[in-house]
Scaffold this active site. Structure first.
Site, PDB file in Angstrom:
ATOM      1  N   LYS A   1       0.804  -1.229   0.000  1.00 19.05           N
ATOM      2  CA  LYS A   1       0.000   0.000   0.000  1.00 19.05           C
ATOM      3  C   LYS A   1       0.836   1.279   0.000  1.00 19.05           C
ATOM      4  O   LYS A   1       0.422   2.283  -0.579  1.00 19.05           O
ATOM      5  CB  LYS A   1      -0.973   0.005   1.178  1.00 19.05           C
ATOM      6  CG  LYS A   1      -0.311  -0.022   2.543  1.00 19.05           C
ATOM      7  CD  LYS A   1      -1.371  -0.078   3.644  1.00 19.05           C
ATOM      8  CE  LYS A   1      -0.731  -0.041   5.023  1.00 19.05           C
ATOM      9  NZ  LYS A   1      -1.745  -0.053   6.098  1.00 19.05           N
TER      10      LYS A   1
ATOM     11  N   ARG B   1      -7.164  -0.180  17.645  1.00  9.48           N
ATOM     12  CA  ARG B   1      -7.575   0.130  16.283  1.00  9.48           C
ATOM     13  C   ARG B   1      -8.717  -0.818  15.957  1.00  9.48           C
ATOM     14  O   ARG B   1      -9.660  -0.930  16.729  1.00  9.48           O
ATOM     15  CB  ARG B   1      -6.395   0.047  15.307  1.00  9.48           C
ATOM     16  CG  ARG B   1      -6.641   0.913  14.043  1.00  9.48           C
ATOM     17  CD  ARG B   1      -5.489   0.881  13.069  1.00  9.48           C
ATOM     18  NE  ARG B   1      -5.389  -0.380  12.353  1.00  9.48           N
ATOM     19  CZ  ARG B   1      -4.538  -0.594  11.344  1.00  9.48           C
ATOM     20  NH1 ARG B   1      -3.727   0.357  10.949  1.00  9.48           N
ATOM     21  NH2 ARG B   1      -4.503  -1.774  10.753  1.00  9.48           N
TER      22      ARG B   1
END
Length: 353
Positions: free
Chosen positions: A35, A130
């Site tokens: 990414k 998260r």
């Protein structure tokens, strides 16, 4: 043209090979994270040459870019899917991370409709805060997904709360796996034990048997581990180097003069009075990089501060500097992320730098 990012595919491949070899000795598979390069096919192909099979991505556009260039899966979706993109995610990803039973069921339903064997990794929060179901509620929640193609569980470390993976954290995942299999009939093939910070645990024999996958990006691309605050000494840091051209050289005092407020980004900057110093300005700024993550290659160069388009350096101890000279910097992950995303930074792939 400057600024430009020099990308050393040879060094990246060597980093990836070393990570794969270390992990494979413990029966752990590496998912190579693409990414940060926006799914650049050359980077993806380099990971494949190093022995990485699964490519990890967070954005569908990056996967489409790789597929258009002939890079085939399997691809793993590293970010929880948006319902608005779920149909496309199921079409193009082979593994999808979820943290909601309804999403898991929808992924399974869509997979059957289009006849794709999309595997589900259920994310568990073991403290980083998260994504994922809180670990104490994980068995109860994942049990609701019985009958779907949940083949794995996973956790994230470092990215939000800065939590470091430890043997205790890994054992929480293994305990959840055991309960899902023994009490609810799941076959958990994958226990994805985190990301680059987990390499430190691997090096120190802190990953228990049963953790069989790690998702690695930062260590491969930069040879660094920001969560454990270290340079990984058995990996290369000369994988990505950014170059910037000097547009001004002046001697000035080291503390701004006048009534002081915040800078253009709302930051309160404290300056140290070091007297008159030689300063160089480069045509590189916060629109291109995270200035806090620039690491000068040359000794005697210090990054002072940056605005949108200018990076200010102290070059007093460097020696002769003139307009038109070029400085080179290593980068942290956050800095590389912005450099790869900026359309103003030229990307130059080289077999060696």
């Amino acid at each position: 043209m400057y600024p430009r990012l020099l990308i050393n595919l040879k060094e990246i491949e060597e980093n990836a090979k070393k990570v794969v070899e270390m992990a494979s000795r413990r029966g752990i598979e590496i998912v190579g994270v693409t990414k940060v390069t926006l799914g650049d096919p050359r980077f993806a192909e380099t990971l494949r040459k190093a022995g990485i099979k699964i490519l990890g991505e967070s954005r569908i556009k990056n996967v489409l870019r790789m597929k258009k260039a002939g890079i085939e899966g399997p691809f793993m979706l590293l970010r929880l899917p948006m319902m608005s993109e779920l149909v496309e995610d199921v079409r193009h990803f082979d593994y999808i991370m979820v943290s909601d039973p309804d999403v898991a069921k929808k992924v399974d339903e869509l997979s059957r409709e289009i006849k794709r064997n999309v595997k589900i990794i259920y994310m568990i929060d073991v403290g980083d805060l998260r994504e994922g179901v809180w670990f104490e509620k994980a068995v109860e929640e994942i049990a609701q997904c019985k009958g779907t193609n949940v083949v794995g569980i996973g956790a994230n470390f470092g990215c939000y709360g800065g939590i470091i993976p430890t043997r205790e954290k890994f054992e929480i995942l293994l305990d959840i796996k055991e309960k899902l299999e023994k009490n609810h009939g799941f076959n958990i093939e994958i226990v994805s034990g985190g990301n680059t910070p987990a390499l430190y645990a691997l090096e120190n024999d802190e990953i228990p048997e049963g953790i069989n996958q790690l998702r690695i990006g930062e260590a491969i691309v930069l040879g660094r581990d920001i969560t454990n605050n270290r340079v990984i000494d058995w990996l290369s840091q000369d994988t990505f180097l950014i170059e910037a051209e000097v547009i001004e050289v002046k001697e000035k005092q080291s503390v701004p003069l006048g009534k002081k407020g915040l800078d253009v980004f709302g930051r309160k900057i404290e300056f140290v009075d070091r007297g008159i110093r030689k300063r160089a300005i480069c045509a590189l700024g916060e629109q291109d990089i995270d200035s806090r993550g620039l690491i000068p290659v040359d000794k005697g160069v210090e990054v002072l501060h940056a605005s949108s388009d200018h990076i200010v350096l102290d070059v007093t101890d460097f020696g002769d500097v003139k307009v038109g000279d070029v400085f080179r910097f290593r980068m942290t992950y956050s800095c590389l992320l912005k450099a790869m995303t900026s359309p103003f930074v030229e990307k130059v792939y080289e077999p060696s730098i």
